[in-house]
Design an enzyme around this catalytic site. Structure first.
Site, PDB file in Angstrom:
ATOM      1  N   ASP A 135       0.821  -1.209   0.000  1.00  0.00           N
ATOM      2  CA  ASP A 135       0.000   0.000   0.000  1.00  0.00           C
ATOM      3  C   ASP A 135       0.856   1.261   0.000  1.00  0.00           C
ATOM      4  O   ASP A 135       0.529   2.246  -0.664  1.00  0.00           O
ATOM      5  CB  ASP A 135      -0.926   0.009   1.219  1.00  0.00           C
ATOM      6  CG  ASP A 135      -1.953  -1.102   1.179  1.00  0.00           C
ATOM      7  OD1 ASP A 135      -1.917  -1.927   0.245  1.00  0.00           O
ATOM      8  OD2 ASP A 135      -2.798  -1.157   2.101  1.00  0.00           O
ATOM      9  N   ALA A 158       2.624  -2.134   9.794  1.00  0.00           N
ATOM     10  CA  ALA A 158       2.042  -3.167  10.653  1.00  0.00           C
ATOM     11  C   ALA A 158       2.787  -4.473  10.469  1.00  0.00           C
ATOM     12  O   ALA A 158       3.463  -4.678   9.452  1.00  0.00           O
ATOM     13  CB  ALA A 158       0.562  -3.389  10.321  1.00  0.00           C
ATOM     14  N   SER A 163       1.507  -7.379   9.375  1.00  0.00           N
ATOM     15  CA  SER A 163       0.195  -7.485   8.742  1.00  0.00           C
ATOM     16  C   SER A 163      -0.219  -8.891   8.340  1.00  0.00           C
ATOM     17  O   SER A 163      -1.249  -9.058   7.697  1.00  0.00           O
ATOM     18  CB  SER A 163       0.156  -6.584   7.502  1.00  0.00           C
ATOM     19  OG  SER A 163       1.165  -6.965   6.587  1.00  0.00           O
ATOM     20  N   TYR A 202       4.701  -9.064  19.644  1.00  0.00           N
ATOM     21  CA  TYR A 202       5.264  -8.112  18.696  1.00  0.00           C
ATOM     22  C   TYR A 202       4.165  -7.486  17.841  1.00  0.00           C
ATOM     23  O   TYR A 202       4.165  -6.280  17.579  1.00  0.00           O
ATOM     24  CB  TYR A 202       6.291  -8.807  17.798  1.00  0.00           C
ATOM     25  CG  TYR A 202       6.828  -7.930  16.703  1.00  0.00           C
ATOM     26  CD1 TYR A 202       7.745  -6.924  16.974  1.00  0.00           C
ATOM     27  CD2 TYR A 202       6.397  -8.075  15.378  1.00  0.00           C
ATOM     28  CE1 TYR A 202       8.239  -6.101  15.967  1.00  0.00           C
ATOM     29  CE2 TYR A 202       6.875  -7.266  14.376  1.00  0.00           C
ATOM     30  CZ  TYR A 202       7.799  -6.284  14.676  1.00  0.00           C
ATOM     31  OH  TYR A 202       8.265  -5.457  13.678  1.00  0.00           O
ATOM     32  N   SER A 251      -8.660  -2.821   9.041  1.00  0.00           N
ATOM     33  CA  SER A 251      -8.710  -4.077   8.292  1.00  0.00           C
ATOM     34  C   SER A 251     -10.068  -4.736   8.446  1.00  0.00           C
ATOM     35  O   SER A 251     -10.682  -4.681   9.513  1.00  0.00           O
ATOM     36  CB  SER A 251      -7.627  -5.030   8.805  1.00  0.00           C
ATOM     37  OG  SER A 251      -7.809  -6.331   8.298  1.00  0.00           O
ATOM     38  N   GLU A 288     -10.416  -7.729   8.784  1.00  0.00           N
ATOM     39  CA  GLU A 288     -10.226  -8.790   9.770  1.00  0.00           C
ATOM     40  C   GLU A 288     -10.800  -8.400  11.133  1.00  0.00           C
ATOM     41  O   GLU A 288     -11.068  -9.265  11.965  1.00  0.00           O
ATOM     42  CB  GLU A 288      -8.740  -9.136   9.902  1.00  0.00           C
ATOM     43  CG  GLU A 288      -8.155  -9.863   8.716  1.00  0.00           C
ATOM     44  CD  GLU A 288      -8.560 -11.339   8.655  1.00  0.00           C
ATOM     45  OE1 GLU A 288      -8.902 -11.903   9.703  1.00  0.00           O
ATOM     46  OE2 GLU A 288      -8.533 -11.911   7.546  1.00  0.00           O
ATOM     47  N   TYR A 302      -3.615 -10.195  15.287  1.00  0.00           N
ATOM     48  CA  TYR A 302      -3.547  -9.079  14.340  1.00  0.00           C
ATOM     49  C   TYR A 302      -4.844  -8.292  14.338  1.00  0.00           C
ATOM     50  O   TYR A 302      -4.844  -7.057  14.441  1.00  0.00           O
ATOM     51  CB  TYR A 302      -3.252  -9.612  12.938  1.00  0.00           C
ATOM     52  CG  TYR A 302      -3.481  -8.599  11.834  1.00  0.00           C
ATOM     53  CD1 TYR A 302      -2.567  -7.582  11.606  1.00  0.00           C
ATOM     54  CD2 TYR A 302      -4.612  -8.657  11.024  1.00  0.00           C
ATOM     55  CE1 TYR A 302      -2.772  -6.648  10.599  1.00  0.00           C
ATOM     56  CE2 TYR A 302      -4.828  -7.740  10.014  1.00  0.00           C
ATOM     57  CZ  TYR A 302      -3.908  -6.727   9.808  1.00  0.00           C
ATOM     58  OH  TYR A 302      -4.121  -5.795   8.818  1.00  0.00           O
ATOM     59  N   HIS A 319      -7.089  -6.228  -0.195  1.00  0.00           N
ATOM     60  CA  HIS A 319      -6.671  -5.578  -1.431  1.00  0.00           C
ATOM     61  C   HIS A 319      -5.303  -6.124  -1.824  1.00  0.00           C
ATOM     62  O   HIS A 319      -4.382  -6.197  -1.036  1.00  0.00           O
ATOM     63  CB  HIS A 319      -6.656  -4.057  -1.293  1.00  0.00           C
ATOM     64  CG  HIS A 319      -6.070  -3.552  -0.018  1.00  0.00           C
ATOM     65  ND1 HIS A 319      -6.684  -3.719   1.205  1.00  0.00           N
ATOM     66  CD2 HIS A 319      -4.920  -2.895   0.230  1.00  0.00           C
ATOM     67  CE1 HIS A 319      -5.943  -3.176   2.148  1.00  0.00           C
ATOM     68  NE2 HIS A 319      -4.853  -2.675   1.587  1.00  0.00           N
TER      69      HIS A 319
END
Length: 363
Positions: free
Chosen positions: A29, A104, A106, A117, A152, A154, A175, A205
């Site tokens: 991104d 991130a 990710s 972490y 996100s 998620e 996450y 994406h």
């Protein structure tokens, strides 16, 4: 790599070039957003982590040596979301108009392996950056700074689709939990301190620049390698997981559009179509005349401890308020990725055949 502070103190000059600061600039991104902002005439600054190996491949094609000061409108600086002092230092030095927090850990599956972490970077890292923005505004009076937080899909987790801005979050991974925390930190700083801060809740994406350990790119890389004889099998997990897949190049425009509005708000960005991993396989393998059933092997190690079965966005708000809509459809996206990875595999094969590279012992 630090730049001279005097370059960034022209706040009173209405004609000065807009300045943006991007964390995660070396990611998928970040690279597309950098291209977009440079085309808009911005000066772009990116924060990168120090690594033993250069990790700037996605932005190398737009990088210009900073000694060429009149052409170098993208500059990179060492910092980290785990280091609050570096964030504040670069905010004070760069004095950006817009801050995009894209950095991130990710990878959802990896977040189960390194949850501490992941939380430190994704959740607390966003808090550190928001606090750096708040304290910078307080110290300098530069209240026009606008902040974008990358959310996100998620975060919705097991909440049934379609998912919109009003859908309750039910995260199913470290996450996703961390992204939910970052989302609410952003809302809190907007409400508590009046910061122009937006959350973009982006559904999946993808692009040819996607990391190779993400399922979509893992598939298209395998298609290219299988087609050229460098690989024969592809190991995957849950083929029935369904996702709303769009093109990353389209989605970065929505990020920018959020920060151009009169008031800050939160937006879901999605194609409003959902496809399973199996459908992705059918399009990708079929595009080059292969049958995915001949090559895909299910491996239980790739199943998540808690699965997210179906994500499908309701992006009516971003379409109505911002006028945004995706340009690249699902099949076009898959074919774009396969085309790139077939060409990459062909280049690899030349090196393998010449003995300069092995086939990485793929089955």
């Amino acid at each position: 790599m630090a730049s001279n502070k005097s370059e960034f103190t022209a706040d009173s000059n209405d004609d000065r070039r807009k300045v943006s600061l991007i964390t995660g600039i070396t990611g998928q991104d970040g690279s597309y957003l950098t291209e977009f902002l440079l085309d808009k005439g911005y000066e772009v600054h990116g924060l990168i982590r120090r690594s033993s190996n250069f990790n700037t491949q996605r932005v190398n094609h737009i990088y210009i040596d900073p000694h060429n000061v009149h052409k170098a409108r993208m500059k990179l600086h060492y910092a980290d979301l785990t280091d609050a002092s570096s964030l504040r230092r670069w905010l004070d030095t760069i004095q950006p108009d817009e801050v995009y927090n894209l950095a991130a850990q990710s990878h959802v599956a990896v977040s189960f392996e390194i949850p501490d972490y992941t939380a430190d970077v994704v959740a607390t890292g966003a808090l550190r950056l928001l606090e750096a923005v708040r304290s910078h505004i307080s110290a300098t009076g530069r209240s026009h700074i606008r902040y974008y937080q990358a959310g996100s899909s998620e975060m919705f987790g097991s909440t049934p689709p379609p998912q919109s801005e009003s859908t309750p979050f039910h995260p199913r991974s470290p996450y996703a939990v961390s992204k939910v925390a970052a989302h609410w930190y952003t809302v809190n700083y907007r409400e508590a301190y009046g910061i122009f801060a937006c959350n973009g809740i982006l559904f999946n994406h993808e692009s040819p620049r996607r990391g190779e350990n993400f399922v979509t790119r893992k598939i298209t890389r395998a298609v290219g390698r299988i087609k050229t004889g460098l690989q024969s099998k592809l190991f995957l997990g849950n083929l029935q997981a369904s996702r709303d897949w769009g093109f990353a190049g389209d989605y970065v425009e929505a990020m920018w559009m959020m920060l151009q509005q009169e008031k800050p708000d939160d937006y879901v960005v999605a194609t409003e179509e959902s496809h399973t991993v199996e459908e992705f396989l059918e399009v990708a393998f079929g595009y080059v005349g292969l049958n995915w059933n001949d090559h895909v092997v299910i491996d239980k190690r790739y199943f998540r401890p808690t699965e997210v079965d179906s994500l499908k966005g309701d992006s009516s708000k971003v379409r109505k308020v911002l006028g945004w809509k995706p340009k690249v459809g699902f099949k076009q996206l898959v074919k774009m990725m396969v085309d790139e990875d077939v060409e990459l595999a062909k280049r690899e094969k030349v090196l393998v055949d010449a003995g300069y590279m092995d086939a990485q012992q793929q089955p």
